[in-house]
Design a protein around this motif. Structure first.
Motif, PDB file in Angstrom:
ATOM      1  N   TYR A   6       3.623   2.557  10.790  1.00 28.49           N
ATOM      2  CA  TYR A   6       4.711   3.544  10.778  1.00 28.49           C
ATOM      3  C   TYR A   6       5.011   4.114  12.154  1.00 28.49           C
ATOM      4  CZ  TYR A   6       0.528   6.456   9.979  1.00 28.49           C
ATOM      5  OH  TYR A   6      -0.723   7.010  10.038  1.00 28.49           O
ATOM      6  N   ASP A   7       6.267   4.498  12.285  1.00 28.04           N
ATOM      7  CA  ASP A   7       6.742   5.266  13.428  1.00 28.04           C
ATOM      8  C   ASP A   7       6.617   6.729  13.005  1.00 28.04           C
ATOM      9  OD1 ASP A   7       8.342   6.770  15.141  1.00 28.04           O
ATOM     10  OD2 ASP A   7       9.839   5.189  15.378  1.00 28.04           O
ATOM     11  N   GLU A  81      12.845   2.454   6.782  1.00 28.55           N
ATOM     12  CA  GLU A  81      12.545   1.437   7.804  1.00 28.55           C
ATOM     13  C   GLU A  81      11.404   1.832   8.725  1.00 28.55           C
ATOM     14  OE1 GLU A  81      16.058   0.653  10.067  1.00 28.55           O
ATOM     15  OE2 GLU A  81      16.465  -1.166   8.935  1.00 28.55           O
ATOM     16  N   ASP A  82      11.077   3.126   8.794  1.00 28.95           N
ATOM     17  CA  ASP A  82      10.036   3.535   9.742  1.00 28.95           C
ATOM     18  C   ASP A  82       8.634   3.521   9.127  1.00 28.95           C
ATOM     19  OD1 ASP A  82      10.546   5.760   8.205  1.00 28.95           O
ATOM     20  OD2 ASP A  82      11.009   7.099   9.881  1.00 28.95           O
TER      21      ASP A  82
END
Lengths: 242, 242
Positions: A6-7, A81-82
């Motif tokens: 993950y971001d 998306e993260d």
């Protein structure tokens, strides 16, 4: 068991908190959407707000009929998306990732440049002073092995003991990037960020490499350098030993 | 004249649009806050939404007493972290960056991996098919020189002529990253993204390198490959020739 990347930029860290956007909370909501189950998620590392992971590990119980190795791909369709599930597998019902013996590797990335590159701001800590990476690497070697890391632990810790073992640490320059890579069997709260902040003090000449021994033996947070900011920190991998 | 770097993720592109968050609009607002002047900003490249720049160039008129070489640093205090002025200097009052002769270099970054790395999603285009970068590089060489690039231009162009000159192009693999670097004296709308989308077709084996000649001579957008998405594109530098 899920391997999760993950971001961390937009999250209040890994750990579930009611009313906060967290990585665990987001994964729990996606599992609920996919299976209808309300699960508890046990994470290997409770990363702080803004800290990233290429591989954290999460464990939960489910009665879902989705094959364990397909669960990750199915879950990705429910995740933003993260957050990306890299793999999923079945583990024994009593398996606990917090109690398992693991070796974790963290990377702290420093952008050693005058230019506050907007394309790297979310994943590096910019230091304008010229840093001597050889001095940083030399200093880091004093940390290898079993030590009381109390000087490198946030005073807010709830740990029972501050004894930990670092298995390897390096500081390497790649152009304007300096990467500090630390592996060990367990880490205290903010330990890698305090190590990084202290090595930066060595790199800019405010501490000598051999000062690290003395800082360790003082067992006092104020002896070490500042806590480097979260966005430079990445949980790179976790190896399950037993 | 300002040299500007930005993360285009949160912007509707460079060009000012009333009621939209744009890079030019944000810089204009910062100049207004700093100097009180309402300026018009002429940009060297009108990058699209989501496209990034390590160096775009912007020109405006001001009566400000801030020394030209200090203007950038002063302006940075009024700008968000995702836009950074790298340098500022005075130019002749009649200087136009749009009319100046310049060589621009763009880099298109492809993440050639099964893993949708959340830490690179904002700055790369993920392609899961295995890409042969040698074929891509070979294909790219057919584009070097003066050509009618009509096949590599969005049909929405307002350009008077589709004749352009590419001075150099390469496709290089760095681990899972593939970088397509293109330099030229001018580019049509979406030209680098269409070139990149077409080279990806070559890399995965749906086109042959020598097909590029035929695509050029057809002068028809539908002969080329798809337009690669914006987040992989970076305006790397601009050289002012005259």
């Amino acid at each position: 068991m899920l391997r999760v990347a993950y971001d961390g930029t937009l999250y209040h860290g890994w750990a579930f908190q009611e009313g906060q956007k967290t990585v665990a909370g987001t994964v729990i909501a996606a599992i609920s959407e996919l299976t209808g189950d309300e699960v508890e998620l046990e994470g290997a590392s409770r990363t702080d707000a803004g800290v990233h992971a290429l591989m954290n590990i999460a464990v939960f119980d489910t009665a879902s009929s989705i094959p364990p190795d397909k669960f990750g791909a199915a879950l990705n369709t429910k995740l933003p998306e993260d957050i990306v599930i890299r793999s999923s597998e079945e583990v024994a019902p009593d398996f606990s990732i917090r109690k398992a013996q693991t070796e974790k590797t963290y990377v702290y990335s420093i952008l050693n440049s005058d230019f506050a590159d907007p394309l790297r701001r979310l994943y590096t800590y910019q230091v304008r002073y010229s840093l001597d990476v050889d001095r940083m690497h030399e200093a880091a070697q004093y940390l290898v092995g079993k030590h009381d890391f109390k000087s490198f632990c946030s005073v807010h810790t709830q740990a029972l003991t501050t004894l930990r073992e670092i298995t390897g640490i390096s500081a390497v320059r790649e152009g304007e990037l300096i990467k500090i890579r630390v592996s060990g069997y367990g880490f205290l709260y903010n330990m890698v960020r305090i190590i990084s902040g202290t090595l930066i003090e060595v790199g800019r000449g405010r501490l000598e490499p051999e000062d690290i021994s003395g800082i360790l033996s003082e067992c006092d947070r104020s002896a070490a350098g500042p806590t480097a900011p979260p966005q430079g920190l990445l949980l790179e991998k976790i190896r399950i030993i037993a």
